[in-house]
Design a protein around this motif. Structure first.
Motif, short mmCIF file in Angstrom:
data_model
loop_
_atom_site.label_atom_id
_atom_site.label_comp_id
_atom_site.label_asym_id
_atom_site.label_seq_id
_atom_site.Cartn_x
_atom_site.Cartn_y
_atom_site.Cartn_z
N UNK A 1 30.36 60.74 26.34
CA UNK A 1 30.73 60.41 27.71
C UNK A 1 29.47 60.22 28.57
N UNK A 2 28.46 61.05 28.32
CA UNK A 2 27.19 60.90 29.04
C UNK A 2 26.44 59.65 28.59
N UNK A 3 26.47 59.38 27.28
CA UNK A 3 25.66 58.30 26.73
C UNK A 3 26.32 56.93 26.86
N UNK A 4 27.65 56.89 26.63
CA UNK A 4 28.35 55.61 26.56
C UNK A 4 29.30 55.39 27.74
N UNK B 1 42.17 46.84 25.20
CA UNK B 1 40.90 47.56 25.12
C UNK B 1 40.85 48.43 23.89
N UNK B 2 39.66 48.62 23.37
CA UNK B 2 39.49 49.48 22.20
C UNK B 2 39.53 50.95 22.60
N UNK B 3 39.43 51.80 21.63
CA UNK B 3 39.44 53.24 21.85
C UNK B 3 38.27 53.64 22.75
N UNK B 4 38.49 54.59 23.64
CA UNK B 4 37.44 55.04 24.55
C UNK B 4 36.26 55.60 23.77
N UNK B 5 35.02 55.37 24.24
CA UNK B 5 33.84 55.83 23.50
C UNK B 5 33.83 57.32 23.19
N UNK B 6 34.28 58.15 24.13
CA UNK B 6 34.29 59.59 23.87
C UNK B 6 35.23 59.93 22.72
#
Length: 397
Positions: free
Chosen positions: A68-71, A272-277
């Motif tokens: 969540x912080x990075x992406x 949309x694709x799966x959330x990064x987290x």
């Protein structure tokens, strides 16, 4: 909305309630786990697909927080328009390595994966042969294809062979089955299915949502369990059960299949694709699952203990060894009885859900109990005690 339509809908809802089929969503006030808090208090959770107990695993949570912080929060569009993050391609590669396939494509859910695969690969020249108890997502996905459709009786190889004979002359024929049938906790006979498919020149597609991560010697699912990993052509599955329990699904198989899905699968192109987290948490969960022999053994032991104790208490169980254990309440009043017992069990500190028509056939109501590696032996015994107490309170037995 006009008053007439409102009245019609209200009448339909009243009929659902009168038949004892109305589904109420219970509110949780804590994270998903073997023990959860509801508005009724602290309860043991025996109705989640959290097979390996990874939904609240510290390593999964930490990976999701870091991502969540990075992406950041989301993709804000579909991958072919706004680009694809390397985090997503890393999960696709990791799933392929784990499953032993050439390539994998992520979808926002397994329902979307199953909704996208058939329309792309099969048309009016082809035949899709489906087990009658396949998941709704497979049924709906097959309906989107223009292929000729056939059904065979659940897990009956002789009936499947008849459907294969009838498909002679088709350009492509595919046999479609759940690896594990979610309402029954039973396995598809994949060895026999693959033998017949080979004999008649058919493909095999398996939705392995209720197996990947914990079934088989290394958790690679029903193809590994039955020794047919090289014979199953296409695998669909979810990240929302054993692999962290969040969201996301996939299609895994030959490179050409996956590449064509990237070009034409509508749920992939327009969602949309799966959330990064979630992707990062799923990567961590997949790594844990790959090395979780002890957790798989604990899960199997919990399922075996539950079946043993429930059998001794005189409950009607569908046979099997999977951690899905249906406790049956057949007959005309079965739906009401199952619902009443499930409601009473909540007051006894155990959260389970009753299933009735149209989720299962009429007269085949059940409470589907789902064991987890996160459950202790004491948890399992408490669940059985709650069943017996609730049964006595509802039916006097």
């Amino acid at each position: 909305m006009d008053a007439k339509l409102r009245a019609e809908l209200a009448t339909t809802l009243a009929g659902i309630r009168q038949d004892g089929l109305y589904k109420t969503e219970r509110k949780l006030t804590t994270p998903q786990s073997a023990h959860v808090e509801t508005v009724q208090g602290d309860v043991l959770n025996f109705c989640a697909n959290n097979y390996l107990g990874l939904a609240d695993h510290p390593a999964v949570i930490a990976a999701a927080k870091q991502a969540l912080d990075e992406w950041r929060f989301g993709m804000a569009s579909v991958r072919f328009i706004c680009g694809t993050q390397t985090l997503h391609t890393r999960l696709e590669r990791r799933l392929s390595e784990f499953l032993g396939t050439e390539d994998t494509i992520l979808f926002s859910s397994c329902f979307d994966a199953n909704g996208g695969v058939f329309e792309v690969l099969f048309d009016e020249q082809d035949v899709i042969i489906s087990d009658e108890l396949n998941h709704a997502s497979l049924i709906d996905g097959i309906r989107l294809s223009k292929a000729r459709r056939a059904r065979y009786r659940n897990a009956e190889l002789a009936d499947l062979e008849e459907r294969l004979k009838e498909s002679a002359g088709a350009r492509r024929t595919v046999v479609v089955t759940d690896g594990v049938f979610s309402m029954d906790g039973s396995y598809a006979p994949l060895e026999g299915i693959c033998e017949l498919a080979d004999e008649y020149g058919a493909l095999v597609l398996v939705d392995d949502s209720h197996a990947v991560g914990f079934v088989g010697a290394h958790g690679r699912g029903t193809p590994e369990l039955f020794g047919v990993e090289d014979e199953v052509d296409i695998i669909t599955g979810t990240l929302g059960k054993a692999l962290g329990g969040a969201s996301g699904g996939y299609v895994s198989g030959p490179r050409e299949v996956v590449d064509l899905l990237r070009q034409r699968a509508r749920p992939y192109l327009f969602s949309n694709s799966v959330a990064p987290a979630v992707v990062a948490g799923s990567l961590a969960a997949l790594d844990i699952a790959a090395g979780s022999a002890e957790a798989r053994e604990r899960l199997a032991a919990n399922a075996a203990l539950f079946r043993e104790l429930m059998d001794a208490a005189g409950f009607d169980l569908l046979p099997g060894s999977h951690p899905i254990v249906p406790v049956m309440f057949p007959g005309e009043e079965g739906a009401r009885t199952a619902a009443a017992i499930a409601d009473r069990m909540l007051t006894e500190g155990v959260y389970v859900i009753a299933f009735s028509y149209p989720v299962v056939p009429k007269g085949r109501a059940r409470i589907r109990v789902q064991l987890s590696a996160a459950h202790s032996e004491a948890d399992v015994r408490a669940c059985v005690r709650a069943f017996t107490t609730a049964r006595h309170a509802v039916v006097g037995a």
